[in-house]
Design a protein around this motif. Structure first.
Motif, PDB file in Angstrom:
ATOM      1  N   ALA A  29      -0.108 -10.085   1.192  1.00 16.08           N
ATOM      2  CA  ALA A  29       1.336  -9.938   0.969  1.00 16.08           C
ATOM      3  C   ALA A  29       1.649  -8.582   0.348  1.00 16.08           C
ATOM      4  O   ALA A  29       2.625  -7.923   0.745  1.00 16.08           O
ATOM      5  CB  ALA A  29       1.845 -11.069   0.076  1.00 16.08           C
ATOM      6  N   PHE A  30       0.845  -8.144  -0.613  1.00 15.77           N
ATOM      7  CA  PHE A  30       1.025  -6.813  -1.195  1.00 15.77           C
ATOM      8  C   PHE A  30       0.941  -5.759  -0.097  1.00 15.77           C
ATOM      9  O   PHE A  30       1.795  -4.879   0.009  1.00 15.77           O
ATOM     10  CB  PHE A  30      -0.049  -6.529  -2.248  1.00 15.77           C
ATOM     11  N   GLY A  35       3.409  -1.563   2.982  1.00 15.80           N
ATOM     12  CA  GLY A  35       3.180  -0.686   4.120  1.00 15.80           C
ATOM     13  C   GLY A  35       1.720  -0.315   4.265  1.00 15.80           C
ATOM     14  O   GLY A  35       0.854  -0.928   3.654  1.00 15.80           O
ATOM     15  N   PRO A  36       1.448   0.690   5.058  1.00 14.09           N
ATOM     16  CA  PRO A  36       0.052   1.040   5.338  1.00 14.09           C
ATOM     17  C   PRO A  36      -0.674   1.530   4.083  1.00 14.09           C
ATOM     18  O   PRO A  36      -0.267   2.497   3.462  1.00 14.09           O
ATOM     19  CB  PRO A  36       0.146   2.138   6.391  1.00 14.09           C
ATOM     20  N   VAL A  40      -5.969  -3.092  -0.848  1.00 18.90           N
ATOM     21  CA  VAL A  40      -5.526  -3.385  -2.196  1.00 18.90           C
ATOM     22  C   VAL A  40      -6.642  -4.153  -2.892  1.00 18.90           C
ATOM     23  O   VAL A  40      -7.120  -5.156  -2.375  1.00 18.90           O
ATOM     24  CB  VAL A  40      -4.233  -4.234  -2.180  1.00 18.90           C
ATOM     25  N   ALA A  41      -7.050  -3.655  -4.044  1.00 19.73           N
ATOM     26  CA  ALA A  41      -8.051  -4.346  -4.861  1.00 19.73           C
ATOM     27  C   ALA A  41      -7.332  -5.356  -5.752  1.00 19.73           C
ATOM     28  O   ALA A  41      -6.152  -5.176  -6.071  1.00 19.73           O
ATOM     29  CB  ALA A  41      -8.820  -3.341  -5.710  1.00 19.73           C
ATOM     30  N   ALA A  82      -2.619  -8.174  -8.031  1.00 19.45           N
ATOM     31  CA  ALA A  82      -2.838  -9.273  -7.089  1.00 19.45           C
ATOM     32  C   ALA A  82      -3.587 -10.418  -7.763  1.00 19.45           C
ATOM     33  O   ALA A  82      -3.278 -11.588  -7.535  1.00 19.45           O
ATOM     34  CB  ALA A  82      -3.599  -8.773  -5.860  1.00 19.45           C
ATOM     35  N   ALA A  83      -4.556 -10.099  -8.603  1.00 14.61           N
ATOM     36  CA  ALA A  83      -5.324 -11.144  -9.285  1.00 14.61           C
ATOM     37  C   ALA A  83      -4.433 -11.974 -10.201  1.00 14.61           C
ATOM     38  O   ALA A  83      -4.535 -13.205 -10.229  1.00 14.61           O
ATOM     39  CB  ALA A  83      -6.479 -10.526 -10.078  1.00 14.61           C
TER      40      ALA A  83
END
Length: 96
Positions: A29-30, A35-36, A40-41, A82-83
């Motif tokens: 989702a991030f 965008g490109p 993502v970590a 994200a975590a």
């Protein structure tokens, strides 16, 4: 008074690891909203990746559709990674 937003780490890293599909969905989702990107970590900051209030709104809409839980923009602003967002989603999906 300090008005900076703090990063909220997952409260139980082992629980987040137990649901890797949640973390993968949040990372996706991030990436989709931002965008490109080269990837993502889990500990990348949403706003340092270029996130704005508009992309935050897009991200929470994606999360609501993917996980059928209500994640608010405020929660994304406070969690930032994200975590941390995956931990919020995990808690909400196990509570319902």
């Amino acid at each position: 008074m300090d008005n900076t937003l703090s990063t909220t780490a997952p409260t139980d890293p082992a629980a987040a690891d137990a649901r890797p599909e949640v973390l993968a969905g949040v990372v996706s989702a991030f990436e989709e909203a931002l965008g490109p990107l080269d990837g993502v970590a889990p500990d990348d900051d949403f706003f340092e990746l270029g996130g704005t209030s508009l992309t935050a709104a897009q991200t929470v809409a994606l999360l609501r559709r993917r996980f059928a839980v209500k994640v608010t923009i405020r929660e994304l602003f406070n969690a930032r990674t994200a975590a941390a967002v995956a931990e919020i989603v995990r808690r909400k999906t196990t509570a319902s």
